[in-house]
Enzyme design. Structure first.
Site, PDB file in Angstrom:
ATOM      1  N   GLU A  71      74.142 -20.639 102.107  1.00  0.00           N
ATOM      2  CA  GLU A  71      72.778 -20.910 101.622  1.00  0.00           C
ATOM      3  C   GLU A  71      71.728 -20.350 102.581  1.00  0.00           C
ATOM      4  OE1 GLU A  71      73.947 -25.073 101.209  1.00  0.00           O
ATOM      5  OE2 GLU A  71      73.146 -25.054  99.186  1.00  0.00           O
ATOM      6  N   ALA A 117      76.583 -27.014 106.608  1.00  0.00           N
ATOM      7  CA  ALA A 117      75.870 -28.130 107.215  1.00  0.00           C
ATOM      8  C   ALA A 117      76.866 -28.887 108.090  1.00  0.00           C
ATOM      9  CB  ALA A 117      75.315 -29.039 106.125  1.00  0.00           C
ATOM     10  N   GLY A 130      76.169 -24.605 103.645  1.00  0.00           N
ATOM     11  CA  GLY A 130      74.825 -24.321 104.153  1.00  0.00           C
ATOM     12  C   GLY A 130      74.735 -22.953 104.830  1.00  0.00           C
ATOM     13  N   GLU A 145      81.455 -27.198  99.068  1.00  0.00           N
ATOM     14  CA  GLU A 145      81.018 -28.604  99.060  1.00  0.00           C
ATOM     15  C   GLU A 145      81.816 -29.461  98.097  1.00  0.00           C
ATOM     16  OE1 GLU A 145      78.999 -25.972  98.993  1.00  0.00           O
ATOM     17  OE2 GLU A 145      77.300 -26.268 100.330  1.00  0.00           O
TER      18      GLU A 145
END
Ligand code: CAA
Length: 257
Positions: A111, A65, A108, A131
């Site tokens: 993911e 992200a 992300g 993260e």
């Protein structure tokens, strides 16, 4: 000039989407994820498309992200913008998604690759959930999908240490389908996409849904879903064509009807 986050191409029943934020290693900001969900939903509705192929660059599938955007966000922003709503739209895509992963697939990015149904990795691919090093945890499904994919022990280690694994380790752990040389990644992923694109689309769709149910449902409910899907397919022309072609010893011609 505005950045073009996605490069989209439709070719031979394959919808190709390339993530394109090279300056930040394809960091996934909200605008990019929103566009990605729009394009995937459009491909899901397009009868000419049978498989979606999602790619990044050679250096990065996606490095997570967008940390800049996250750093400026508050819990209220997340709630009001429904921060993960577009990820949910991607989760609901019915056609098979293949991720071709080269370089970093972190946070992300990992993911997003796990939202795909199949992953073809280049030898350079690195999968990780870093993260923890930012003081947070995965938020786009990492703790759930990674654990389902590789089991508790490895998922726990990856998520608690933030240390990525190599493509070979990902293969051994069952996270990816195959590992190929970097210069053959697109070709190999495309070959797999074409193979699936030649299969009867309604059966492919129900097969994808049934396998995903195995991750979510108790066995009895999963079996029930599978059986009903099996029955339903006997109302398709492709079922008649597939079985007739076998009996007549010829190649079937599936129409998606
Ligand atoms: N968000 C925003 N920008 C990012 C980014 C990210 N996730 N990852 C890389 N970038 C930017 C860098 O800031 C840098 O920008 P500048 O040139 O303006 O400085 C540019 O991309 C190139 O990155 P590096 O110079 O860091 O490249 P490197 O080759 O030295 O290192 C890397 C590559 C190891 C991937 C490193 O960039 C890195 O650690 N990135 C962050 C990975 C990460 O923590 N991802 C998780 C994000 S949080 C998340 O994903 C939450 C969730 O579950 C939804």
């Amino acid at each position: 000039m505005e950045e073009q986050y996605l490069i989209v191409e439709k070719q031979d029943r394959i919808g190709k989407i390339r993530l394109n934020r090279p300056r930040v290693l394809n960091a996934l900001n909200s605008a990019l994820i929103g566009e990605l969900a729009d394009v995937m939903e459009e491909m899901d509705r397009d009868d000419q498309i049978r498989v979606i192929l999602l790619m990044g660059s050679e250096k990065a599938f996606a490095a997570g992200a967008d940390i800049q955007e996250l750093a400026e966000s508050s819990p209220v922003d997340f709630v009001m913008k429904q921060f993960f709503a577009d990820w949910e739209r991607i989760r609901k895509i019915q056609k098979p998604i293949i991720a071709a992963v080269s370089g970093y697939a972190l946070g992300g990015g990992c993911e997003l690759a796990m939202c795909a149904d199949l992953i073809v990795a280049s030898e350079t691919a690195r999968f990780g959930q870093p993260e923890i090093n930012l003081g947070v945890i995965p938020g786009a499904g990492g703790t759930q999908r990674l654990t389902r994919a590789v089991g508790k022990a490895r998922a726990m280690e990856m998520i608690l240490t933030g240390k990525p694994i190599t493509a070979r380790e990902a293969l051994e752990a069952g996270l990816v389908n195959r590992v190929v040389p970097a210069d053959q990644l697109e070709e190999e992923a495309l070959a797999l996409a074409k193979e699936i694109a030649g299969k009867p689309p309604i059966a492919v769709r129900l097969a994808k849904q049934s396998v995903l149910k195995a991750m979510d449902l108790p066995l009895e409910h999963g079996l029930h879903f599978e059986q009903n899907s099996f029955y339903l397919l006997f109302s398709s022309q492709d079922q008649q064509e597939g079985m007739q072609a076998f009996i007549e010893k010829r190649k079937p011609n599936f129409q998606g009807k």
